[in-house]
Design a protein around this motif. Structure first.
Motif, mmCIF file in Angstrom:
data_model
loop_
_atom_site.group_PDB
_atom_site.id
_atom_site.type_symbol
_atom_site.label_atom_id
_atom_site.label_comp_id
_atom_site.label_asym_id
_atom_site.label_seq_id
_atom_site.Cartn_x
_atom_site.Cartn_y
_atom_site.Cartn_z
ATOM 1 N N THR A 5 30.360 43.274 40.080
ATOM 2 C CA THR A 5 31.385 43.182 39.042
ATOM 3 C C THR A 5 32.748 42.844 39.628
ATOM 4 O O THR A 5 33.559 42.166 38.973
ATOM 5 C CB THR A 5 31.459 44.472 38.209
ATOM 6 N N SER A 43 32.426 39.297 39.992
ATOM 7 C CA SER A 43 32.558 38.713 38.670
ATOM 8 C C SER A 43 34.021 38.625 38.245
ATOM 9 O O SER A 43 34.439 37.656 37.604
ATOM 10 C CB SER A 43 31.769 39.554 37.652
ATOM 11 N N ALA A 84 35.674 42.725 34.028
ATOM 12 C CA ALA A 84 34.834 42.915 35.208
ATOM 13 C C ALA A 84 35.332 44.063 36.076
ATOM 14 O O ALA A 84 34.537 44.837 36.625
ATOM 15 C CB ALA A 84 34.782 41.619 36.017
#
Length: 427
Positions: free
Chosen positions: A63, A66, A371
């Protein structure tokens, strides 16, 4: 007061059906890549690190990746269009998947961490594709356009976790650790998804939307937005971002630790894959309902519904006997549904409020924050479960989501109702 008929922008662009078809194919592929890795990421980290408290690291790392990729994809899309930005994100995700497999084969933890960050780019592209679905949609149909892109992810997202066992066996025959098998699938799926977008996403929806706006402005110039309108737009963007941030953090935290919780109580990888598969299906399959509700009731109302659904998910998860797969399925299904309500309503708020000239950049920045929230949820989830229990984590997620209700009540940030084609508006 005079009556005026609705303007042409209340109908979808003629190219919209083709754009949605291409995005749907790419989302099916990327859904498999996203969900396959999620299913075993925590288990692979636990085995390689030898610690349950660190099992949330994969979710945190990809994440974080991301988050960085969200900004890059947003800015690339702003300059060169959605086709270039999304294809680059999927290709990067494929490279990260290959790195995870290589790290598992060599039991190389630093490489694992680096590869998981790179793998996160696929997640960023998967999420930002929803914005591409709304670029050419009529204002009153944006919720449903977003939903079509999201629901296409369901096919791959459900198949990915349920192929975990089979891919593990295939990987074992190749001399690859069993838990790295799903990342082989993820790499292939992301690579093919990138090829589909690069080849077929023509015309580019964002580039075409800008051209349409430019032509409309040339025919009928509009006055510059007032300071009050700018403040209203900023409030809409901020509120939509907050809704999606909370939804992502709660969903990632509970989902990340569910496989660890299940394996700790004797469930095998097949059962884990089934539960996660149902969860991911519940994230994406109800998207048409979420989109219809947003277009019908307004995004603010659906955001409140998201918070209530998260509370229900947390209650079921906390009070379910660990041996009960059906109740875990129900809890994770509600978790996915709450995320769907939150993502679609928040996306509608941001898309409606962001000016087209800056839309992709703003959307990338919003997804960066989403994210980061997911990364926070992922890393804290392992610590919470190790220090307390899975039940505490599940209930805590519901409490955090419930905090959205007073915020939405104060801001009163609702998705503006759009006039439908053929209606009369007062001016």
């Amino acid at each position: 007061m005079t009556g005026t008929v609705s303007t042409p922008d209340l109908s979808d662009a003629p190219e919209q059906p083709r754009v949605l078809r291409v995005l749907a194919v790419a989302q099916i592929l990327s859904g498999a890549g996203l969900a396959a890795g999620i299913t075993v990421g925590a288990l692979l980290a636990r085995d390689m690190l030898g610690s349950t408290s660190l099992a949330g690291l994969p979710a945190m790392l990809f994440t974080v990746g991301s988050a960085g990729a969200a900004i890059g994809i947003g800015r690339l899309s702003q300059r060169l269009g959605r086709r270039v930005g999304l294809a680059a994100g999927y290709l990067t995700g494929a490279i990260g998947s290959a790195g995870v497999v290589l790290a598992a084969v060599n039991d190389n933890v630093p490489l694992l961490f680096t590869a998981l960050v790179i793998y996160g780019a696929g997640t960023a592209a998967n999420l930002q594709a929803r914005y591409a679905g709304a670029d050419l949609a009529a204002p009153h149909r944006r919720g449903r356009a977003v939903a079509i892109v999201l629901v296409a992810t369901t096919v791959g997202a459900v198949a990915g976790p349920n192929l975990a066992g089979a891919m593990g066996r295939v990987a074992h025959t190749w001399g690859i650790p069993t838990l790295a098998g799903p990342f082989v699938l993820a790499g292939a799926a992301y690579a093919v998804g990138a090829a589909v977008l690069w080849t077929l996403l023509r015309p580019d929806p964002l580039v075409l939307a800008r051209a349409r706006e430019h032509d409309a402005s040339a025919r009928s110039p509009e006055p510059a937005p007032t300071p009050a309108a700018a403040r209203t737009a900023s409030k809409g963007i901020a509120t939509g971002a907050l809704v999606m941030i909370v939804a992502q953090m709660v969903m990632i935290a509970v989902m990340t630790m569910t496989p660890v919780h299940m394996q700790g109580h004797g469930h095998d990888v097949g059962a884990v894959g089934f539960v996660i598969g149902v969860h991911v299906a519940a994230m994406y399959l109800p998207s048409p309902l979420s989109g219809w509700l947003v277009d019908r009731w307004g995004a603010g109302t659906v955001a409140v519904l998201s918070a209530i659904t998260f509370v229900a998910a947390g209650a079921v998860g906390a009070w379910s006997p660990p041996a009960s797969v059906p109740l875990l399925v129900l809890s994770l299904a509600l978790l996915g549904l709450g995320w769907s309500f939150g993502l679609v309503s928040g996306t509608a708020m941001v898309t409606s409020a962001a000016p087209l000239s800056q839309r992709a950049r703003i959307q990338g920045n919003v997804d960066f924050l989403i994210a980061l929230a997911g990364a926070t949820g992922g890393v804290l989830s392992g610590v919470v479960v190790a220090g307390t229990s899975f039940a505490t984590l599940a209930l805590g997620g519901g409490v955090v989501a419930l905090l959205l209700v007073p915020v939405l009540a104060v801001t009163r940030a609702d998705h503006p109702r759009q006039h439908r084609p053929g209606t009369i508006s007062a001016s």
